[in-house]
Design a protein around this motif. Sequence first.
Motif, PDB file in Angstrom:
ATOM      1  N   LEU A 165       0.828  -1.210   0.000  1.00  0.00           N
ATOM      2  CA  LEU A 165       0.000   0.000   0.000  1.00  0.00           C
ATOM      3  C   LEU A 165       0.858   1.254   0.000  1.00  0.00           C
ATOM      4  N   GLY A 166       1.958   1.208   0.739  1.00  0.00           N
ATOM      5  CA  GLY A 166       2.798   2.401   0.848  1.00  0.00           C
ATOM      6  C   GLY A 166       2.179   3.380   1.805  1.00  0.00           C
ATOM      7  N   TYR A 167       2.591   4.622   1.703  1.00  0.00           N
ATOM      8  CA  TYR A 167       2.060   5.625   2.614  1.00  0.00           C
ATOM      9  C   TYR A 167       2.115   6.990   1.968  1.00  0.00           C
ATOM     10  N   VAL A 168       1.476   7.942   2.639  1.00  0.00           N
ATOM     11  CA  VAL A 168       1.355   9.304   2.127  1.00  0.00           C
ATOM     12  C   VAL A 168       2.038  10.217   3.120  1.00  0.00           C
ATOM     13  N   GLY A 169       2.723  11.206   2.637  1.00  0.00           N
ATOM     14  CA  GLY A 169       3.370  12.150   3.549  1.00  0.00           C
ATOM     15  C   GLY A 169       3.361  13.551   2.972  1.00  0.00           C
ATOM     16  N   ALA A 188       0.994  20.152   0.535  1.00  0.00           N
ATOM     17  CA  ALA A 188       0.382  19.032  -0.187  1.00  0.00           C
ATOM     18  C   ALA A 188       0.846  17.705   0.387  1.00  0.00           C
ATOM     19  N   SER A 189      -0.075  16.750   0.390  1.00  0.00           N
ATOM     20  CA  SER A 189       0.284  15.373   0.705  1.00  0.00           C
ATOM     21  C   SER A 189       0.595  14.678  -0.602  1.00  0.00           C
ATOM     22  N   ILE A 190       1.496  13.721  -0.537  1.00  0.00           N
ATOM     23  CA  ILE A 190       1.867  13.031  -1.768  1.00  0.00           C
ATOM     24  C   ILE A 190       2.221  11.599  -1.410  1.00  0.00           C
ATOM     25  N   GLY A 191       1.913  10.669  -2.324  1.00  0.00           N
ATOM     26  CA  GLY A 191       2.261   9.270  -2.103  1.00  0.00           C
ATOM     27  C   GLY A 191       3.771   9.141  -2.059  1.00  0.00           C
ATOM     28  N   ARG A 192       4.252   8.410  -1.054  1.00  0.00           N
ATOM     29  CA  ARG A 192       5.706   8.338  -0.922  1.00  0.00           C
ATOM     30  C   ARG A 192       6.234   6.906  -0.981  1.00  0.00           C
ATOM     31  N   ALA A 193       5.357   5.909  -1.062  1.00  0.00           N
ATOM     32  CA  ALA A 193       5.812   4.539  -1.219  1.00  0.00           C
ATOM     33  C   ALA A 193       4.650   3.706  -1.731  1.00  0.00           C
ATOM     34  N   GLY A 194       4.984   2.564  -2.323  1.00  0.00           N
ATOM     35  CA  GLY A 194       3.983   1.585  -2.714  1.00  0.00           C
ATOM     36  C   GLY A 194       2.962   2.102  -3.716  1.00  0.00           C
ATOM     37  N   LEU A 195       1.742   1.564  -3.627  1.00  0.00           N
ATOM     38  CA  LEU A 195       0.672   1.926  -4.560  1.00  0.00           C
ATOM     39  C   LEU A 195       0.373   3.412  -4.518  1.00  0.00           C
ATOM     40  N   VAL A 197       2.340   5.772  -4.465  1.00  0.00           N
ATOM     41  CA  VAL A 197       3.222   6.474  -5.415  1.00  0.00           C
ATOM     42  C   VAL A 197       2.776   6.185  -6.845  1.00  0.00           C
ATOM     43  N   VAL A 198       2.592   4.881  -7.148  1.00  0.00           N
ATOM     44  CA  VAL A 198       2.325   4.477  -8.528  1.00  0.00           C
ATOM     45  C   VAL A 198       1.018   5.088  -9.034  1.00  0.00           C
ATOM     46  N   TYR A 199       0.004   5.106  -8.171  1.00  0.00           N
ATOM     47  CA  TYR A 199      -1.284   5.640  -8.608  1.00  0.00           C
ATOM     48  C   TYR A 199      -1.537   7.043  -8.084  1.00  0.00           C
ATOM     49  N   GLU A 200      -0.468   7.753  -7.749  1.00  0.00           N
ATOM     50  CA  GLU A 200      -0.582   9.119  -7.224  1.00  0.00           C
ATOM     51  C   GLU A 200      -1.527   9.976  -8.073  1.00  0.00           C
ATOM     52  N   ARG A 201      -1.311   9.965  -9.379  1.00  0.00           N
ATOM     53  CA  ARG A 201      -2.111  10.833 -10.249  1.00  0.00           C
ATOM     54  C   ARG A 201      -3.601  10.532 -10.165  1.00  0.00           C
ATOM     55  N   SER A 202      -3.944   9.228 -10.103  1.00  0.00           N
ATOM     56  CA  SER A 202      -5.361   8.861 -10.030  1.00  0.00           C
ATOM     57  C   SER A 202      -5.928   9.125  -8.646  1.00  0.00           C
ATOM     58  N   LEU A 203      -5.152   8.790  -7.621  1.00  0.00           N
ATOM     59  CA  LEU A 203      -5.641   8.912  -6.248  1.00  0.00           C
ATOM     60  C   LEU A 203      -5.821  10.363  -5.835  1.00  0.00           C
ATOM     61  N   ARG A 204      -4.940  11.207  -6.325  1.00  0.00           N
ATOM     62  CA  ARG A 204      -4.853  12.571  -5.827  1.00  0.00           C
ATOM     63  C   ARG A 204      -6.094  13.417  -6.102  1.00  0.00           C
ATOM     64  N   GLY A 205      -6.636  13.260  -7.305  1.00  0.00           N
ATOM     65  CA  GLY A 205      -7.738  14.133  -7.663  1.00  0.00           C
ATOM     66  C   GLY A 205      -7.214  15.522  -7.974  1.00  0.00           C
ATOM     67  N   GLU A 206      -8.112  16.490  -8.088  1.00  0.00           N
ATOM     68  CA  GLU A 206      -7.657  17.833  -8.415  1.00  0.00           C
ATOM     69  C   GLU A 206      -8.138  18.826  -7.371  1.00  0.00           C
ATOM     70  N   GLU A 207      -7.208  19.568  -6.859  1.00  0.00           N
ATOM     71  CA  GLU A 207      -7.465  20.584  -5.856  1.00  0.00           C
ATOM     72  C   GLU A 207      -8.385  21.662  -6.438  1.00  0.00           C
ATOM     73  N   GLY A 208      -9.317  22.137  -5.628  1.00  0.00           N
ATOM     74  CA  GLY A 208     -10.121  23.263  -6.068  1.00  0.00           C
ATOM     75  C   GLY A 208      -9.543  24.553  -5.509  1.00  0.00           C
ATOM     76  N   THR A 209     -10.086  25.689  -5.938  1.00  0.00           N
ATOM     77  CA  THR A 209      -9.621  26.949  -5.363  1.00  0.00           C
ATOM     78  C   THR A 209     -10.796  27.872  -5.095  1.00  0.00           C
TER      79      THR A 209
END
Lengths: 637, 382
Positions: A165-169, A188-195, A197-209
Motif C-alpha cells: 500500500l505504501g504511505y502518504v506524507g 500538499a500530501s503526496i504518495g511516498r511509497a507503494g501503490l 506512489v504508482v497511482y498518485e495521479r489517479s488517487l490525488r484528484g484535483e485541488e479546487g480553489t
Amino acid sequence: MEKVSSRLRLLALLVAMMFVALSTRLWFLQVLATERFQEFAQDQSIRFVPIDALRGRILDADGDVIVGNRMSLQVRVNRAEMGDDTEAVLQHLSEVLDIKVERLVAILRTNRYFQRQPVPVAEFVSEQTAFFIREHPELFPPDIVQVEPTSVRDYPYVRLAAHSLGYVGLIEEDQYRKLEGDGYGLNASIGRAGLEVVYERSLRGEEGTERFVVNADGEVIRPLGETPPTDGHDIVLAMDLEIQQIVEEELVDGLERSRSIFDDDTRRNLAANGGAVVVMNPNTGGIVAMASWPDYDPRWYAQGLTQEQRRYLFRSPTKPSSNRATQFTLSPGSAFKPFVALSALRRGVASLSRSYYCPAEYYAPGDESGAVFHNAVPFSQGYLSISSALKVSCDTIFYEWGWQFYNRWTSDQFGAEPFQKDLRGFGFSRQTRVDLPSESQGVLYGAADAADNPDLFFAGQWQPGGDILISIGSSYVTATPLQLATAYSAIANGGKLCRPHLADRIVSPDGEVVKDIRGHCRSLGYPKRWIQSIRAALTRVTSEEGGTAYYAFAGFPHSQIAVAGKTGTAARPEGDFQDTSWFAAMVPANNPQYVVIVMAEQGGFGSQTAAPIVRRIIERIYGIDSTSRPIVTGGTD
Amino acid sequence: MDMVAGRVWADERRPTRHVDGALLGVTVVLVVAGLFLLYSATSETLRADGLDPFSRVQRQAVTAVLGMVLMLLVASFDYRFLKVYAGFIYAGLLTALVLVRIPGLGSTDATGTAQRWFEIAGFQVTPSEFMKLGLIVMLATLLSELRVSIPSGQDLVRLIGVAVVPIALVFLQPDLGTAITLVAITVGMLVVAGTRPLHLGVLAVTSVVLILLAFQVGAIKEYQVDRLTTLFDPENSSESARYNLEQSLIAVGSGGLFGRGFLGGSQTSLDYVPEQHTDFIFTVVGEEFGFLGAIFVLGLYALLLWRAIRIAFLSKDPFGTYVAAGIASMFAIQMFVNVGMVVGIMPITGIPLPFLSYGGSSMLATFLAVGVLETVHMRRFK
C-alpha cells in the motif's frame, strides 16, 4: 519690460520641461510597463485559497476499504516564524500535546521540508486541545502554531499489506520544486511509497480553489467564486483481504517455528529473520496477496517518525522498510529447475521420453581443473525421467544439461545463448513491471555479460560452470519472489507470461471504471503437453514418497486438492548467511487458481521453512482442517 | 466705476469685462474632477468603517464653495491693495507660524511628529499654506519697489532675509514639502526679477551648504531622510517609504492606456495606496483613467500655468507681473513635485496637488491664488 518677458519665457520653458518629464514617465509606466504593474496589482489583491480534494481509497477485490480517509486535527509548527519564541512555544506545546520537548525539536529539525513549510507535529489532537491552542494565542502565536482539520490516511487493518500500500506524507522539498506547477502546494500530501506512489495521479484528484478579493490589510472584501475540487479515483485491488490476512499470519508463524530448528551446517538455530509471500492468480497476473516481513505501521509516517522508528526502518540489518517480495533478489535454487527443464526440452537437450543417470558427483567433460559438482544428496539416485528428476530434485542431471547448453553454445548450434534467452523469457533478470515502485530485477548471467565485464568472471570469460550452476538456480541467477510467482504462473496457466498487478482497476468516485489494468499476458510458445507434464511432475513432489516436500505435506488431503510444488534451497554467496528456503506451489494442480511463492531468508531447506508455510496457507484458503501438523525432518532440498 | 479703487475706467477697460474665463473654467473643472477622484479614493474605506461614503467629498465640496466665494471676493478688489497690506499680511502669517509651534495653541498630527495647524471650529487651519501667498505678495512688493531694474547684492540679502524666516519656521514644523515650495517661489520670482546668474550661483552654493549643515546637526528628521532617499536607494530605505512608492507605481502603472474605469481600480478601492486622498490623489487618475486621463489632467495644469504666466506677461505693472510669476512658480513646483513623486521621479515629500488633494487650507490658499491671478488679469491696464 522686454527683459521681464524674456525671463518669463525662461519660466515657461522650465514649466514645459516639467510636463515633458512627467508625460514621458507616465508613458513608460502606463503604456510600456503596464502589464507588469497589472500583474502586481492582481497578485496582491486576489488571494487563492486551495480546497483539498479527497484522496481516492484503496479497496480489495470485494470492495472492502483497506486505505480510507479520516479527518484529523493536525498541529503544525511554522519554523520560519519561531524566532525568539522557540523555547517558550515548544515548552507550551510539549505540555498541551504531552510530547517531550526533545521529540518536538527532533521533528522540527528535519531538513526534508522547506523552512517556511509548516511541519506537522501531532495528528488526531482532541477537540479540547485544539480549542485550548486556538484560545491561547499568547502561548501559541497563530503565525507559529496552527491547528487545521486535515484529511489523513486511515488504515482499518493497520499493518495489513503495508509494503504494497505504501504511505502518504507531506511533500518534500525536492519533490515540491519539481511538482510546483502541477498544483502541489507547500502543504500538499503526496504518495511516498507503494501503490500510493504508482497511482498518485489517479488517487490525488484535483485541488479546487476559492478566490477572494483582499484589501491592503489582508481583509477579505468579497469572494470571487470557486472551482470545486475533483476527488481522487479509487483503486480496486486484485487482493483478497482474507487471503492477505492468512498469508501474513502464516509467514510470521512459520518463520517463528523455524527459529527453533537447529541447522546442522552452521551449528546454530535457523535465523529465519525475514521472508516474503506472493499469492497470484496465474490466469490474470492479479496479486491476490503479497506480504513482506518484518513489516511496519504505515501510520508512523503520517505522525512523523520517531528516532526509534527511523532506526528500526532504515538501520536495522533486517531492512523492514524494504518489500522483500519485489526488492530482494536471491538465488532461487532448485525452484528454478522447472524452467531449466522446459528450456532443455525446447532446445532438444532433454526429452520427456528418456531417462537420465543421477550420480552423486558430476565432472564437466573435458574439464581439467578437477572441479566437482555435488548432488544434493551424497549418493546416486539412479536413472530418472525428467519428472522424477524434478520430484527428487536431482542436481547432477541438471548439471549435465547445463554443460550441454554450454557445449552446444560454443559450437554455436542454436545461435547466441538459447538457455539464457529461454529463461529471460520467463521474466528472469527483467522487471515484471508490477505496479510498485523500485522493483528489483535480479540477474541471469551468460557469455554476453562475461564479455562485457570480464573482470567479474573467472579467467575473464564465461565458463561451463556458469551454465552448470544456473541449471540448479544457483550463483549466476537471482530472482525476487514476485519474479518466481510470475514464472510459475506461466507453468500454471499453460504457458502465458502475465504482467503481475496489485490493482485490478481504477474507479471514479461515481463508480465508473476509468482504467482496467488486467490482462497483459502473452504466450511463451511451449507446447501445452510439456507444461502439463512439468506440472504433473511437481504434483509428485508433495504427494509421493521421495518427493522433496512429501514430509512437509504429510497428511495433506491430496485426493481432495492436488498441490504441484517445488522446493528450493539456495546458498548465499556473500556473508555468513544460512540458506534461503523457497517453495513454489500451484493449486489445484490440474487447473491452478493460485500460485503461492514463499521465500524465507536463512530458513534452511525449502522443505524446512517455506513448504510448511505454503501448506498452511493452502489449507486455510481451502478451509482444510488439518489435524496432522507438517512433519519437519532433517529436510530436503 | 470700480467701487473699491474709487477710480473711473474707460468702458472697454472695465475689470468685469476682463475676467479670464479660461482660468476660471480650468479651476472649476479641476475642482469638480477632484471631487470625483476623492470619492473614489475614500468611499470604500468609509463604507467599510460604517461611515457615510460621501462624508469626505461633502467636506471638500463645502471648502471648495467657500474657496470660490473667497476667490471672487479677492478678484473684485484691486490687487494693488495687496501691495499696501503686504507687510501686515506677511507679519501676521509669520506670527501665526510662531504661534502654531506653541503647545496648546497649535495641534500635532496623530503621530506627534509635526505641529503645523490650528484647530478652529472643527477645521484645520494651516498657516504655512497661506504663507506661500503671503511670501509671494511680500517679495513682489519689495521687487516692484526696487530702484534699479535688476536687484543688487544688497537688495538680494534683504529679499533672501524676508524669504528665509518663513522658510525656516515651516521647515522646523517640520513641513519639508511646503518649505520646498517656498524656496521654489523665491527662486522663481528672483529669476523673473532678473537676478544675475552669479548671484543665483552664490545663492545655490549657500543653500547646499546650509542643507548639508542641517543634515549634520540632525535638524532633518529621520523619516524625512527616509522618504527622500527611497527614490534613489530603495533597498536601504524604510519599509513604509518603499511600500508607499511601490503601491503608487503599481496603481499608476496598472492603469494602462485607458485606465480601469471610475471606481474600477483595485489599488484605489482596496486601500493599497497610503495617503491616497491627500498627497497621492494623482494615483486615482493614473489607475482609473489611465495614460489618457493623466495627460488630460496634466493638460489642465498646463492650461492653468499658461494662463498664469500669460497674466504675468500682460500685467503692465511690475507688482502684478511678480505676483503672477510667483503664483505660477508655486503651482508649477507643487504640480511637478507631487506628480513626480507619484510616478517615482521625485522624492516623497508632503506636497499637496493643487485643487485635487484633500485638505481645507490647501484648497482655500489655491482659490485665493487664482483670485489674485484674476484680479491682476482684470486690472492689467493700470
